[in-house]
Structures are given as C-alpha cells and as structure tokens.
Design a protein around this motif. Structure first.
Motif, short mmCIF file in Angstrom:
data_model
loop_
_atom_site.label_atom_id
_atom_site.label_comp_id
_atom_site.label_asym_id
_atom_site.label_seq_id
_atom_site.Cartn_x
_atom_site.Cartn_y
_atom_site.Cartn_z
N TYR A 427 10.37 -7.22 6.99
CA TYR A 427 10.04 -6.01 6.77
C TYR A 427 9.16 -5.77 5.54
CZ TYR A 427 10.28 -0.98 6.26
OH TYR A 427 9.72 0.33 6.01
N TYR A 428 9.65 -6.67 4.43
CA TYR A 428 9.14 -6.68 3.20
C TYR A 428 7.41 -6.92 3.36
CZ TYR A 428 8.37 -7.39 -1.93
OH TYR A 428 8.00 -7.48 -3.25
N VAL A 429 7.50 -8.07 4.14
CA VAL A 429 5.96 -8.61 4.26
C VAL A 429 5.14 -7.76 5.28
CG1 VAL A 429 4.72 -10.41 5.30
CG2 VAL A 429 6.63 -11.09 3.73
N GLN A 430 5.77 -7.40 6.26
CA GLN A 430 4.95 -6.53 7.30
C GLN A 430 4.56 -5.11 6.73
OE1 GLN A 430 7.82 -6.70 10.75
NE2 GLN A 430 6.36 -7.96 11.89
N TYR A 431 5.60 -4.56 5.93
CA TYR A 431 5.29 -3.32 5.37
C TYR A 431 4.02 -3.47 4.45
CZ TYR A 431 6.11 1.14 2.73
OH TYR A 431 5.85 2.41 2.23
N ARG A 435 0.83 -1.22 4.52
CA ARG A 435 0.15 -0.51 3.41
C ARG A 435 -1.20 -0.55 3.25
NH1 ARG A 435 3.99 -0.28 -1.83
NH2 ARG A 435 3.04 1.55 -2.11
N THR A 436 -1.54 -1.82 3.34
CA THR A 436 -2.91 -2.05 3.15
C THR A 436 -3.96 -1.32 4.15
OG1 THR A 436 -2.91 -4.16 4.55
CG2 THR A 436 -2.75 -4.44 2.14
N ASN A 437 -3.38 -1.34 5.48
CA ASN A 437 -4.12 -0.71 6.60
C ASN A 437 -4.14 0.85 6.13
OD1 ASN A 437 -5.22 -0.94 9.26
ND2 ASN A 437 -3.50 0.50 9.74
N SER A 438 -3.02 1.30 5.41
CA SER A 438 -3.12 2.86 5.37
C SER A 438 -4.25 3.14 4.38
CB SER A 438 -1.77 3.22 4.74
OG SER A 438 -1.75 4.55 4.40
N ILE A 439 -4.35 2.34 3.20
CA ILE A 439 -5.31 2.60 2.37
C ILE A 439 -6.70 2.42 2.88
CG2 ILE A 439 -6.48 1.34 0.11
CD1 ILE A 439 -4.17 2.97 -0.63
N ILE A 440 -6.88 1.27 3.73
CA ILE A 440 -8.16 1.03 4.38
C ILE A 440 -8.59 2.25 5.29
CG2 ILE A 440 -9.46 -0.32 5.76
CD1 ILE A 440 -7.81 -2.65 4.73
N GLN A 504 -0.23 -1.62 -5.37
CA GLN A 504 -0.37 -0.27 -4.88
C GLN A 504 0.42 0.66 -5.43
OE1 GLN A 504 -0.80 -0.32 -0.52
NE2 GLN A 504 -0.29 1.85 -0.27
N SER A 505 1.53 0.42 -5.85
CA SER A 505 2.49 1.42 -6.54
C SER A 505 2.12 2.03 -7.82
CB SER A 505 3.94 0.87 -6.34
OG SER A 505 4.30 0.72 -5.02
N ASP A 506 1.18 1.07 -8.63
CA ASP A 506 0.70 1.53 -9.83
C ASP A 506 -0.29 2.41 -10.00
OD1 ASP A 506 -0.01 1.47 -12.59
OD2 ASP A 506 0.23 -0.84 -12.78
N ASN A 507 -0.04 3.50 -10.52
CA ASN A 507 -0.95 4.70 -10.75
C ASN A 507 -2.21 4.08 -11.32
OD1 ASN A 507 0.47 6.45 -9.22
ND2 ASN A 507 1.64 7.30 -11.14
N ASP A 508 -2.19 3.29 -12.26
CA ASP A 508 -3.16 2.77 -13.05
C ASP A 508 -4.12 2.03 -12.00
OD1 ASP A 508 -2.41 4.08 -15.44
OD2 ASP A 508 -1.30 2.44 -16.04
N MET A 509 -3.82 1.60 -10.94
CA MET A 509 -4.37 0.84 -10.10
C MET A 509 -5.02 1.39 -8.75
SD MET A 509 -4.15 -2.53 -11.29
CE MET A 509 -4.22 -1.57 -13.01
N ARG A 510 -5.39 2.60 -9.12
CA ARG A 510 -5.66 3.52 -7.89
C ARG A 510 -7.08 2.86 -7.21
NH1 ARG A 510 -4.68 8.35 -5.61
NH2 ARG A 510 -3.03 8.66 -7.33
N LYS A 531 -8.36 -5.31 1.30
CA LYS A 531 -8.99 -5.73 2.64
C LYS A 531 -8.65 -7.20 2.48
CE LYS A 531 -12.64 -2.36 3.38
NZ LYS A 531 -14.23 -2.40 3.57
N ALA A 532 -8.76 -7.87 1.42
CA ALA A 532 -8.63 -9.21 1.31
C ALA A 532 -7.07 -9.59 1.63
CB ALA A 532 -9.20 -9.87 0.14
N THR A 533 -6.28 -8.85 0.85
CA THR A 533 -5.00 -8.72 0.99
C THR A 533 -4.41 -8.79 2.46
OG1 THR A 533 -4.72 -8.26 -1.08
CG2 THR A 533 -2.43 -7.86 0.26
N LYS A 534 -5.06 -7.57 2.98
CA LYS A 534 -4.56 -7.35 4.39
C LYS A 534 -4.84 -8.50 5.45
CE LYS A 534 -5.38 -4.65 8.57
NZ LYS A 534 -6.30 -3.54 9.05
N GLN A 535 -6.23 -9.18 4.95
CA GLN A 535 -6.91 -10.42 5.93
C GLN A 535 -5.58 -11.37 5.74
OE1 GLN A 535 -9.53 -10.67 7.97
NE2 GLN A 535 -7.98 -12.07 8.75
#
Length: 552
Positions: A427-431, A435-440, A504-510, A531-535
C-alpha cells in the motif's frame, strides 16, 4: 548523472590520471563502485577507488585520490570532489547534473532501468512445477511470484527468457491421486497414502457425471479413466489459478513425454557407455561424486524402474538440445540435493556444470490474529494460492512473497497485508504512485507547458535525496538480475516511496502554484521530478507483476 554514469566518469578520469603518471591503467577494475554515503553531508556519492588500486599503480592511495579529486573538479556535472581519510573520495554533483537524471528517466519512459547486459543469452527458467495432484500450495505460490518477477528482471537485462513449467505427470504420486479419485467416486475412505480435500470430491464427481458408464469398466480401465481425466482437470485448474495470479508460462513440459519418447532410456544408455553409470547391488548408479556431488545417486532401481533423477537427467539434456545457455531451476526447501546431482549430471555428459543453476526457496507461513493458519478451505491439509489471494488479493500476495530473500522463511500476517496504511508495504508503494498521478492530474489546470523547468533550482535536501534515489534504479535492477534476487527491487521501491512521501508532504516543496501565482521554472522542475518518480515506481512495480494504481 546516474551512479552508472559517475562510475564511467571515474574510470575514464582515473585511467587518464594513471597514464599521465606513467602507470598502467590496466590496474583499474572493470567496474568502479560508487555508493551513497550514510551521512548526506559527506556528499552525494563516495568511492574507495583510490584505495583499491593506488598501491598497485605505485601511487599512495591518498595522493591518487587527490589527483582524482582535482581532475573530477573540472569535469562537467561534478560540483566538488573531496578526499577523506586514507583515500576515500566524496563527490557532490552539480545541481544541473542531478536534474539530468530526471530528463533521462522521462526520455526512456518504461525502458528506464533496462539494459543489454544479458543480451543474446537464452535462459530456461523453470519454476512452480507443482505436482498435478492438488491445488498450488504456499511454497509453489512463492515460486510463482519470485519466478515470474525474476523472469521479468532477466528480460529487462536483455536475456531471452523462456518460462517453463515441468508437469510431473509420471510416477507413483499420480497413481495415488487416481486411487483417491476412484475411492471418492465409490464412496470409500481416502486411501492411507492418498489425497484428501474438497477438490478430490469435486473432480471425482465431475468425472462420474461426464462418464456415466464408468461403473461398467474394469478396475484397470477405471483407474486409467480417473487418472487421465483427473490429471487433466487438476492441471487445468492449476493453469487457470496461475493465470489469474498474473503468471503464464511459455512452455508446459510433460515429464511423461520423456519416458514415452525413450529420452530417459537414451540418456541413461549414454551415461553407461561413458562409464559414468555403474551397477551395484542390482541397481544402476551415477558416479556423481566424481563431479562434486556429496554421494552417488541411484538412477535405475533394483526393480528396473527409473528413479526420479532419471527423468531429471533426460530433461536437462532436452533443455540443452533446445539451445538454452543457462537452465535455472527454482525448487523447494526439501530439494537441496538437486543442486549437486543436476550439476553432476551435466558434467557427466561433458557439459559445463555452470549451465545448471538451482535456487532453493524456504517455507512460507501464514498468520492471522497472531495464530498460524494451517488448513485450506478447499485442499484440507495445506494452505493454497487460492486461499492466500482470497484473503489479501493478488497484488499484496505477489508483493509479500517477493519482498524477502528466498533463502529465508517468511511469515505473512494476513491482517497487515489488508491494511490501508503506511504499515502495509505494498500500500505504501502503490499510494506513492497514486499521489504522483494526483499531482500530475491537478497540474493540467495550470500552464506548465509554457514554462521551461530549471533543474538547477532543485537544491533542497529532499529534492536531492529523491533524485539520487531515482538514479539508483538501473543499478538495482542490474544487481537483482545478477544475484537472482528480485527482493532488491521491492526494497528499492519502498526506499523510493520513503523519499517521495516526505517530499510531497513538505509545504516547502510545493509543486503547484498557489492561487493566482504563475508557474515558475522551479514549479516546472518539481513537476518533472514527480513525473520521473511516477515512471520509476510504475517500472519497478511492473517488474514485480504488481499493479501501479492511478487512484487509491
């Protein structure tokens, strides 16, 4: 610049330094190792190359490291190289060079992490090969997960992989299976050495329904009917179960064909002629101790029947006749003796014993509510693949079984693997992927296409850690293939997810602009990093045969 790129740069730079000093660059290793320091303050990467070859080159290791550091400091993509201790070299990459990893991933897409290290090698990978006398048990299920993942990983390194299932449809166990079916059809108790479980009743009932004249058959004819149709039904179930588990084979090889074709007899005659088979106590033995086995093995028993190894010997010859350069056997914990005997059989035929490779897998135990699960819903005496999948699903089953080295026994906590939380590794990895897909997806509302990313702006520790972790992926896959250890890919994915979630959870990394803010080059660079992380997450999960969900 990936670790592989840096290793190549180090080797080229070191060779140049050695030539300038009048030393022979042949002292350099074929592969230069670079590692990520435990303390990020020491740099992005480190190497002990100077300590490894300095003395052989006639240069003090620290002096050689200083020469390397000076030369690397002028190389494109390196920010600084510093010497530590007796000759360690700590290297920090230029920010733009780190960003180049992102572009490399996105350009390669689903090919990122592939290579041709095994190009041209034809590999026969045999796994599962469960007896067709019952559903696949947990040991076979582990090999289904690990074997399929290993096949994908070897293929990703350029190998031509044939996945093969050895169908053990010859021998006493098949007779016991048929006797069990006949007993069930007649309403008799299960034979003392037979098979029990609901599946026996189901198969026997189906045979009876489809052959209403079965009671008129002779005992021999009846046994043959239940044997033939029982094995056919059982194997059809096994194949369907594996297919539903995402595992399909290129070849299903029948053991009985080796005996019917005379291949076993021919192989044993060849060993007799070569003197590698000798007679003793009324039986025929292979002189396997001559080739490294711990004892000689009976091949033809005193009653004239072939022992199991007879079929194994002929099967190996068959594989080699089909042009395989390497034959990998994935066997259960009780098959350690096969390592020596198969290699010895290869050597006895004048073949290279290294064309045989045997991997041994240890036991799998299921735990639920703190207690071991030992009984199957359908098979009665053992827990099966179907049982595991019905409890936790295909993805969690495959992932959990590949996650640890096959050399160790594993306990699968059914409660843990159904949890939707970070404590559940899959779940940790699939989530992380979802999350990357949501941002994209959310980025589509902004005009990112109009802004060029500036990767040199990705200067934070979180960004650097994520980028360097992404860059490790090709090396992880290559090592997993070389060591036959798919669990390395699993652990890497968890490390990558562990680097992405805090980012992704860091507000400074918006990644996305706030309100009416325009898209900046930093926003654009971070989106490319996502995108690279998602790939890479998708590529790694694909090697495991585990889905990469777009939404969770």
């Amino acid at each position: 610049m990936t670790p592989a790129d840096l290793a190549d740069l180090l080797r080229t730079t070191a060779a140049k330094v050695l030539v300038e000093r009048g030393s022979d660059p042949a002292v350099l290793p074929d592969e230069v190792k670079v590692e990520r320091p435990r303390n990020p303050e020491h740099g992005d990467y480190a190497t002990n190359l100077a300590m490894q070859v300095g003395k052989r080159a006639g240069i003090a290791p620290r002096e050689f490291a200083e020469l390397l550091a000076a030369a690397l400091g002028e190389a494109e993509g390196v920010d600084v190289a510093e010497v530590a201790g007796p000759g360690f070299l700590n290297i920090r990459l230029a920010k733009a060079a780190q960003g180049a990893i992102i572009r490399k991933i996105l350009d390669a897409g689903d090919k990122f992490g592939t290579a041709d290290a095994l190009g041209g090698q034809k590999i026969n990978l045999e796994f599962v090969s469960a007896n067709p006398t019952g559903p696949i048990h947990l040991g076979g299920t582990r090999w289904a997960s690990v074997g399929d993942a290993l096949g994908r990983i070897l293929a990703a390194q350029g190998a031509n992989v044939t996945r093969e299932y050895y169908f053990n449809d010859h021998g006493a166990q098949i007779d016991r299976f048929a006797n069990s079916l006949v007993a069930s059809a007649l309403g008799q108790p299960t034979p003392e050495d037979g098979y029990a479980g609901e599946y026996i009743v189901e198969i026997a009932g189906k045979i009876v329904a489809e052959n209403p004249e079965w009671t008129n058959l002779s005992e021999t004819e009846r046994h043959e009917l239940f044997r033939r149709e029982g094995v056919e039904q059982m194997f059809a179930h096994i194949k369907q179960t594996l297919h539903d588990f995402g595992v399909d084979f290129d070849v299903y090889f029948n053991e009985s064909s080796l005996f019917a074709s005379g291949a076993v007899e021919q192989a044993l005659d060849a060993l007799k002629a070569s003197g590698n088979l000798y007679e003793k106590d009324g039986a025929w033995w292979i002189a396997s101790t001559e080739y490294g086995d711990d004892k000689d093995r009976v091949v033809i028993k005193s009653d004239g029947k072939s022992a199991y190894i007879g079929g194994d010997i002929a099967y190996f010859q068959n594989k080699r006749s089909r042009g395989f350069d390497l034959c990998i056997y994935m066997l259960g914990a009780d098959h350690h003796g096969y390592i020596g005997r198969l290699k010895a059989a290869a050597a006895a035929f004048g073949d290279n014993p290294d064309t045989v490779e045997v991997l041994i897998g240890q036991m799998v135990n299921l735990v639920k509510d703190g207690k071991p699960v030992r009984m199957s819903k359908r098979a009665g005496t053992v827990v099966t693949l179907d049982d595991l999948v019905s409890e936790i699903g295909v993805d969690a089953a495959r992932y959990s079984l590949v996650r640890s080295s096959v050399n160790s026994s594993i306990d699968i906590d059914l409660g843990l693997w159904t949890t939707q939380g970070n404590e559940n590794p899959v779940y940790y990895v699939q989530y992380a992927h979802s999350r990357t897909n949501s941002i994209i997806g959310n980025a589509a509302a902004f005009e990112f296409d109009a802004v060029a990313p500036d990767f040199s702006l990705l200067a934070s520790d979180r960004e650097g850690e994520l980028i360097r972790t992404l860059g490790e992926y090709p090396r992880v896959v290559a090592t997993a293939a070389e060591m036959r250890e798919p669990h390395r890919v699993v652990r890497y994915l968890e490390e990558l997810a562990g680097a992405y979630h805090p980012f992704q959870s860091d507000n400074d990394m918006r990644v996305l602009p706030l309100g009416d803010e325009p898209v900046s080059p930093l926003n654009a660079a971070r989106l490319e990093l996502v995108k690279a992380t998602k790939q890479v997450l998708a590529n790694g999960l694909g090697l495991l045969g585990v889905s990469a969900p777009e939404r969770m």
